[in-house]
Structures are given as structure tokens and as C-alpha cells.
Design a protein around this motif. Structure first.
Motif, PDB file in Angstrom:
ATOM      1  N   ARG A  45       0.846  -1.211   0.000  1.00 48.29           N
ATOM      2  CA  ARG A  45       0.000   0.000   0.000  1.00 48.29           C
ATOM      3  C   ARG A  45       0.870   1.245   0.000  1.00 48.29           C
ATOM      4  O   ARG A  45       0.599   2.212  -0.697  1.00 48.29           O
ATOM      5  CB  ARG A  45      -0.920   0.011   1.208  1.00 48.29           C
ATOM      6  N   TRP A  46       1.950   1.203   0.788  1.00 46.99           N
ATOM      7  CA  TRP A  46       2.874   2.343   0.832  1.00 46.99           C
ATOM      8  C   TRP A  46       3.418   2.632  -0.569  1.00 46.99           C
ATOM      9  O   TRP A  46       3.543   3.784  -0.987  1.00 46.99           O
ATOM     10  CB  TRP A  46       4.018   2.040   1.816  1.00 46.99           C
ATOM     11  N   LEU A  47       3.712   1.551  -1.299  1.00 49.09           N
ATOM     12  CA  LEU A  47       4.231   1.722  -2.664  1.00 49.09           C
ATOM     13  C   LEU A  47       3.196   2.369  -3.584  1.00 49.09           C
ATOM     14  O   LEU A  47       3.541   2.950  -4.606  1.00 49.09           O
ATOM     15  CB  LEU A  47       4.544   0.347  -3.249  1.00 49.09           C
ATOM     16  N   GLY A  48       1.939   2.214  -3.207  1.00 46.96           N
ATOM     17  CA  GLY A  48       0.883   2.795  -4.045  1.00 46.96           C
ATOM     18  C   GLY A  48       0.239   1.760  -4.955  1.00 46.96           C
ATOM     19  O   GLY A  48      -0.504   2.106  -5.870  1.00 46.96           O
ATOM     20  N   LEU A  49       0.550   0.479  -4.713  1.00 46.10           N
ATOM     21  CA  LEU A  49      -0.070  -0.549  -5.553  1.00 46.10           C
ATOM     22  C   LEU A  49      -1.504  -0.815  -5.080  1.00 46.10           C
ATOM     23  O   LEU A  49      -1.829  -0.583  -3.924  1.00 46.10           O
ATOM     24  CB  LEU A  49       0.726  -1.856  -5.482  1.00 46.10           C
ATOM     25  N   ASP A  50      -2.310  -1.283  -5.988  1.00 47.78           N
ATOM     26  CA  ASP A  50      -3.646  -1.715  -5.595  1.00 47.78           C
ATOM     27  C   ASP A  50      -3.911  -3.054  -6.257  1.00 47.78           C
ATOM     28  O   ASP A  50      -3.168  -3.483  -7.137  1.00 47.78           O
ATOM     29  CB  ASP A  50      -4.705  -0.669  -5.976  1.00 47.78           C
ATOM     30  N   TRP A  51      -4.938  -3.747  -5.791  1.00 47.99           N
ATOM     31  CA  TRP A  51      -5.217  -5.083  -6.312  1.00 47.99           C
ATOM     32  C   TRP A  51      -6.704  -5.348  -6.257  1.00 47.99           C
ATOM     33  O   TRP A  51      -7.453  -4.631  -5.605  1.00 47.99           O
ATOM     34  CB  TRP A  51      -4.411  -6.134  -5.532  1.00 47.99           C
ATOM     35  N   ASP A  52      -7.100  -6.413  -6.950  1.00 46.12           N
ATOM     36  CA  ASP A  52      -8.534  -6.669  -7.115  1.00 46.12           C
ATOM     37  C   ASP A  52      -9.082  -7.724  -6.177  1.00 46.12           C
ATOM     38  O   ASP A  52     -10.242  -7.665  -5.798  1.00 46.12           O
ATOM     39  CB  ASP A  52      -8.802  -7.075  -8.569  1.00 46.12           C
ATOM     40  N   GLN A  94      11.950   2.107   3.035  1.00 51.57           N
ATOM     41  CA  GLN A  94      10.877   2.997   3.501  1.00 51.57           C
ATOM     42  C   GLN A  94      11.378   3.805   4.700  1.00 51.57           C
ATOM     43  O   GLN A  94      11.199   5.023   4.756  1.00 51.57           O
ATOM     44  CB  GLN A  94       9.684   2.123   3.888  1.00 51.57           C
ATOM     45  N   ASN A  95      12.050   3.131   5.636  1.00 50.54           N
ATOM     46  CA  ASN A  95      12.542   3.827   6.832  1.00 50.54           C
ATOM     47  C   ASN A  95      13.616   4.859   6.504  1.00 50.54           C
ATOM     48  O   ASN A  95      13.770   5.843   7.199  1.00 50.54           O
ATOM     49  CB  ASN A  95      13.111   2.824   7.838  1.00 50.54           C
ATOM     50  N   LYS A  96      14.383   4.596   5.452  1.00 53.18           N
ATOM     51  CA  LYS A  96      15.426   5.554   5.091  1.00 53.18           C
ATOM     52  C   LYS A  96      14.848   6.748   4.328  1.00 53.18           C
ATOM     53  O   LYS A  96      15.561   7.690   4.020  1.00 53.18           O
ATOM     54  CB  LYS A  96      16.478   4.875   4.194  1.00 53.18           C
ATOM     55  N   GLY A  97      13.600   6.648   3.979  1.00 55.35           N
ATOM     56  CA  GLY A  97      12.976   7.794   3.319  1.00 55.35           C
ATOM     57  C   GLY A  97      13.137   7.790   1.814  1.00 55.35           C
ATOM     58  O   GLY A  97      13.368   8.825   1.194  1.00 55.35           O
ATOM     59  N   TYR A  98      13.017   6.615   1.212  1.00 62.07           N
ATOM     60  CA  TYR A  98      12.952   6.581  -0.254  1.00 62.07           C
ATOM     61  C   TYR A  98      11.508   6.880  -0.654  1.00 62.07           C
ATOM     62  O   TYR A  98      10.589   6.770   0.152  1.00 62.07           O
ATOM     63  CB  TYR A  98      13.409   5.228  -0.790  1.00 62.07           C
ATOM     64  N   TYR A  99      11.353   7.229  -1.920  1.00 63.60           N
ATOM     65  CA  TYR A  99      10.054   7.687  -2.385  1.00 63.60           C
ATOM     66  C   TYR A  99       9.405   6.586  -3.246  1.00 63.60           C
ATOM     67  O   TYR A  99      10.052   6.057  -4.159  1.00 63.60           O
ATOM     68  CB  TYR A  99      10.271   8.975  -3.190  1.00 63.60           C
ATOM     69  N   PRO A 100       8.150   6.231  -2.943  1.00 67.62           N
ATOM     70  CA  PRO A 100       7.535   5.083  -3.632  1.00 67.62           C
ATOM     71  C   PRO A 100       7.606   5.144  -5.166  1.00 67.62           C
ATOM     72  O   PRO A 100       7.964   4.152  -5.799  1.00 67.62           O
ATOM     73  CB  PRO A 100       6.077   5.126  -3.161  1.00 67.62           C
ATOM     74  N   ALA A 101       7.301   6.311  -5.741  1.00 66.28           N
ATOM     75  CA  ALA A 101       7.285   6.378  -7.212  1.00 66.28           C
ATOM     76  C   ALA A 101       8.685   6.144  -7.783  1.00 66.28           C
ATOM     77  O   ALA A 101       8.849   5.555  -8.854  1.00 66.28           O
ATOM     78  CB  ALA A 101       6.748   7.727  -7.677  1.00 66.28           C
TER      79      ALA A 101
END
Ligand code: GLU
Length: 477
Positions: free
Chosen positions: A63-70, A264-271
């Protein structure tokens, strides 16, 4: 099979490894591209190693990455349950079907006996250790085992001939059945094996394309045989090359962060992460490297994916992440940076000052964990050079000469901005005859305590005259 249905099927035994994250992303992009569905299935048949916490953290990360699923355990569609641990009855039903059609046979060999058979096979150079004629119990033996209350393992008979498929990435792959050997589909303790459950699930969930890492290539012939034995239509297979570190060994802890949570903890950006991981085995024909999700979905072509292993270069990832950070509106950058300052000793009470300081460093940040280090000197009351090199620079004779000259010139100006600062530096250069690195480095050390950092004129602007006076005086012997 008309509908495009792909799946991501993680085992909840820890945080998601970057290789699995990439598999998830590629499945997601594929579904988007083809107007298909993405199914999330939890492969928790290994009850000892699977945990609820891992399952939750995997969903959170996706979810953090911004993915979605069906479809998923929490969002069931018509092919559930979506957790393998809840599908045992289904697996048993198909076990019974295979028993009836004679494709499997019971094996009562002990672990030691199987080891001995395997060892003997290796010694005679046979790549497939198990064969029906050696493993199958005679009718009398079966009766005896049943009388003793023993349960068999169920073996799938592979037989002879070729197994081949047209892989979306790797083209034609051919296995000789002789080299595959018979394999267990149900253990004597009543638990089904990976190759069996994954096939039943993919078939019943109507998966049209199995997109996964190429560490599964050797499993695919076994799965194909199970599809055929049960008259299930075959999906298309797509095996993505594995990821190596820059030393070309398998990506592991030795190479630094490898799980999505660490990034994620180091503060990389999902996109940026989606962009970077999508480009590991593929490149845009345009040559562009910064690609929006829309462009990735539009341009990615599995047929043009490299067949050999990909290299994960964190330096390049940092660069790409930095490019995304630069593009953020300041307000977004500040919003994302603040949590990384909240957890430090840095005084962030003056909102405007903090925002000004963050604006200065935005172009220098590669991932948000770096923010505190870069912003700290801008918000501190005293600066101390942080390492040996910075201390040496500040105590050099020529540096001391520069500090005196700098202070004198600084105090002749009422107002200080980046331009005035450059003018002062020019004057100091003329007065002391020191130039280049030898001129700028001591001033950088005085203003930030460090030998690298943001544009000095801007730093001076944020610090202001009073603070600069104090910082420079602090370094005069
Ligand atoms: N649960 C398997 C894994 O995490 C996935 C298997 C598959 O994609 O077929 O490796």
C-alpha cells in the motif's frame, strides 16, 4: 482464457525482499497495461515460518508503494479463500482426483531411505533422484503400512519425454522429464507441497499469466505436469531475471538494505522505487530513465526484457530518488521531511526558519534520512567541525587568515544575501591571495562543520550575519 489475471503470491515469512517487490510491481504494471486483474495470494503453507505480522507488513508495504489489487484475503473475489492455509480441503480434493487417474503413487520411504536413494543417484551422475520403480511400495507393503497406521507421501510420476513452454521473457524453455524426476505433492504428515498448491491455486483462480522470479524456472515443468494431469488450461509463464549486487553475487544483506521496509525507513520515495525497480531488466526505447507510472505502464514490454540477471546499484537508485525529491513542490518536500526531523535533537520550533533551511537543501537530498544531517548546521547555535579533515582544514594557517579577513569584510555589509556573500568571498580572495578550494573549504567548514553540502551563498543567506559571526569566531584560535 480471455480475462487477464495475474497474481503476486508472497510467503509471509518476513519483510518483502526487493526482488519480490519488483515481482509485485511488474505484475501490477502488467495488469494495468492489459486491463486485467491483480490477485494477491498469501502462501502460508509453511506454518512454522509464516506469521500474521509478516502478512500485515507485506500488505502495508504494498500500500505504501501505491499498488492496488482486485482480490486478496481482505478483499475476496469469487475464487477464495486467498490464504493457502485455508484451502487444505481444496488441495485434498485434487489429491483424490490424481489418485484416481493414476498419476501419483504412495511412497512409504523414510527420510533416511530417501536420502540414500538421492545420494546413490548423485553418485551415478543421475540428475533426477526419484523414480517410481524405486519408491513405490508393493501391494503387500502397502497393506502392512496401513495396518501399522502409517500415512504415505504422495509422489507425482514424471515419466519420460519433453516438457517445454514459451516463456514471455526467456523464450522457449525445454526440460527433459528424465532430468526432473518424481516429486512429492503431499507429505506423509498431510501437508501439501509448494508445486502442488501453487498449481491448484493458479488454475482455480484462473491466472492467465504467471509472472515471477526466475528462481522458479525449475519448478515450472513440475507445475505444467500437474496442470496437464488435471486437465487445467496452461497459463503463460514469464520468468524475470534475478537481482544481483554490484559484485554480481545474489543480492543480500551484505549489499546493504534489501527489504522494502528498510528503504521505507530511510525515506525513499515510492514512485522512485517503482521507476527504479521496473528498469532493472528493461529500458525505455526513448532512453529516458525517469519514467512516470503512466509511461511505465504504456511502454514496458516483457518481450524486450533482458534474459540475464539484473544488477541493483544503490548509487543509481539514490540518484533517481534524488531526482524525484527535487521535483517535489516545497510544501510536499517539507511535509515529507518533517518526520525525519521530529525524531532528532534539532530545534524545529521556528517553522519559517525550518522551511527556509529545508528549501536550501532540497536539491541535495537523495533520501529523506539525509535531511537531518544537511539541515542541522542551518538550525544550530554552535557549529563544531565534525571530522578530522574538517578540523584540519579549519586550523590551517591560511584558513585562519581567511577567517579574520572574512569577518572584517562581513561586518562592513549591512545586508547579507547570496550575492553579497559571493562579493565578500571575492574580497577575501583579493586580500589573502588564497583561492579555489583553499578559500571555500574553510568557510564551508565554519558555516556547516562539514566539507560537503549545499550552495554556500544560500547557506549564508539562511544563517544570517549574526550567526555567521558566531560560527566563524568559534573557529578562530
Ligand atoms: N510464494 C512463492 C515465493 O514467495 C511464490 C511462488 C510463485 O510465484 O509461484 O517465492
Amino acid at each position: 482464457m480471455n480475462e487477464i489475471r495475474v497474481r503476486f503470491a508472497p510467503s509471509p515469512t518476513g519483510e518483502l525482499h526487493i526482488g519480490n517487490v519488483r515481482t509485485a510491481i511488474l505484475n501490477w504494471i502488467f495488469a494495468k497495461k492489459q486491463g486485467g486483474k491483480l490477485i494477491l495470494r498469501i502462501e502460508d503453507t509453511d506454518l512454522e515460518r509464516s506469521t500474521k505480522e509478516s502478512e500485515t507488513s507485506i500488505f502495508d508495504s504494498l500500500r505504501w508503494l501505491g499498488l492496488d489489487w482486485d482480490e486478496s484475503p481482505e478483499k475476496p473475489g469469487e475464487y477464495g479463500p486467498y490464504r493457502q492455509s485455508e484451502r487444505l480441503d481444496i488441495y485434498k480434493k485434487y489429491l483424490e482426483l490424481l489418485k484416481k487417474n493414476g498419476k501419483i503413487y504412495p511412497c512409504y520411504k523414510s527420510g533416511e531411505e530417501l536420502d540414500a536413494i538421492k545420494k546413490a543417484a548423485i553418485e551415478r551422475g543421475d540428475s533426477a533422484p526419484y523414480r517410481r520403480k524405486e519408491l513405490e511400495a508393493t501391494e503387500e507393503e502397502v497393506e502392512q503400512h496401513i495396518a501399522n497406521g502409517e500415512e504415505p507421501a504422495w509422489m507425482f510420476e514424471v515419466g519420460r519425454g519433453e516438457i517445454k513452454w514459451q516463456d514471455l521473457v526467456k523464450d522457449e524453455i525445454i526440460f527433459q522429464r528424465e532430468n526432473v524426476g518424481d516429486f512429492v505433492i503431499f507429505r506423509s504428515n498431510g501437508s501439501p507441497t509448494y508445486n502442488f498448491v501453487v498449481t491448484i491455486d493458479d488454475a482455480l483462480m484462473k491466472i492467465s499469466h504467471v509472472i515471477r522470479g526466475d528462481d522458479h524456472v525449475s519448478n515450472t515443468p513440475k507445475q505444467i505436469l500437474i496442470y496437464q494431469a488435471l486437465n487445467f488450461p496452461l497459463p503463460k509463464f514469464c520468468h524475470i531475471p534475478m537481482i544481483l549486487g554490484t559484485d554480481r553475487t545474489r543480492l543480500s544483506k551484505r549489499h546493504g538494505a534489501t527489504s522494502i521496509q528498510e528503504f521505507q525507513n530511510k525515506g525513499y520515495y515510492p514512485a522512485a522505487m517503482i521507476n527504479f525497480l521496473s528498469l532493472l531488466s528493461w529500458s525505455s526505447e526513448s532512453g529516458d530513465e525517469i519514467l512516470s507510472i503512466e509511461r511505465l505502464v504504456k511502454e514496458i514490454d516483457f518481450n524486450r526484457m533482458s534474459k540475464s540477471a539484473a544488477v541493483f546499484d544503490v548509487v543509481k537508485f539514490n540518484w533517481m530518488n534524488g531526482m524525484y525529491i527535487r521535483e517535489m513542490p516545497l510544501a510536499v518536500f517539507v511535509d515529507k521531511a518533517m518526520p525525519f526531523l521530529n525524531s532528532t535533537q534539532i530545534d524545529i520550533s521556528d517553522n519559517q526558519k525550518v522551511t527556509e533551511a529545508l528549501a536550501l537543501i532540497q536539491n541535495h537530498v537523495e533520501y529523506f534520512e539525509q535531511v537531518s544531517e544537511l539541515v542541522e548546521p542551518l538550525l544550530q547555535d554552535v557549529i563544531q567541525p565534525v571530522d578530522g579533515e574538517a578540523i584540519n582544514i579549519s586550523s590551517k594557517d591560511s584558513s585562519q587568515k581567511i577567517y579574520w579577513a572574512f569577518l572584517r569584510r562581513l561586518n562592513r555589509h549591512n545586508k547579507l544575501d547570496a550575492n553579497v556573500f559571493r562579493l565578500i568571498m571575492k574580497e577575501v580572495q583579493t586580500e589573502t591571495g588564497v583561492m579555489g578550494k583553499d578559500l571555500w573549504m574553510p568557510v564551508r567548514v565554519a558555516l556547516s562543520g562539514k566539507i560537503h553540502g549545499p550552495d554556500l551563498g544560500k547557506v549564508a543567506e539562511v544563517l544570517g550575519k549574526e550567526k555567521i559571526n558566531r560560527f566563524v569566531k568559534n573557529l578562530i584560535d
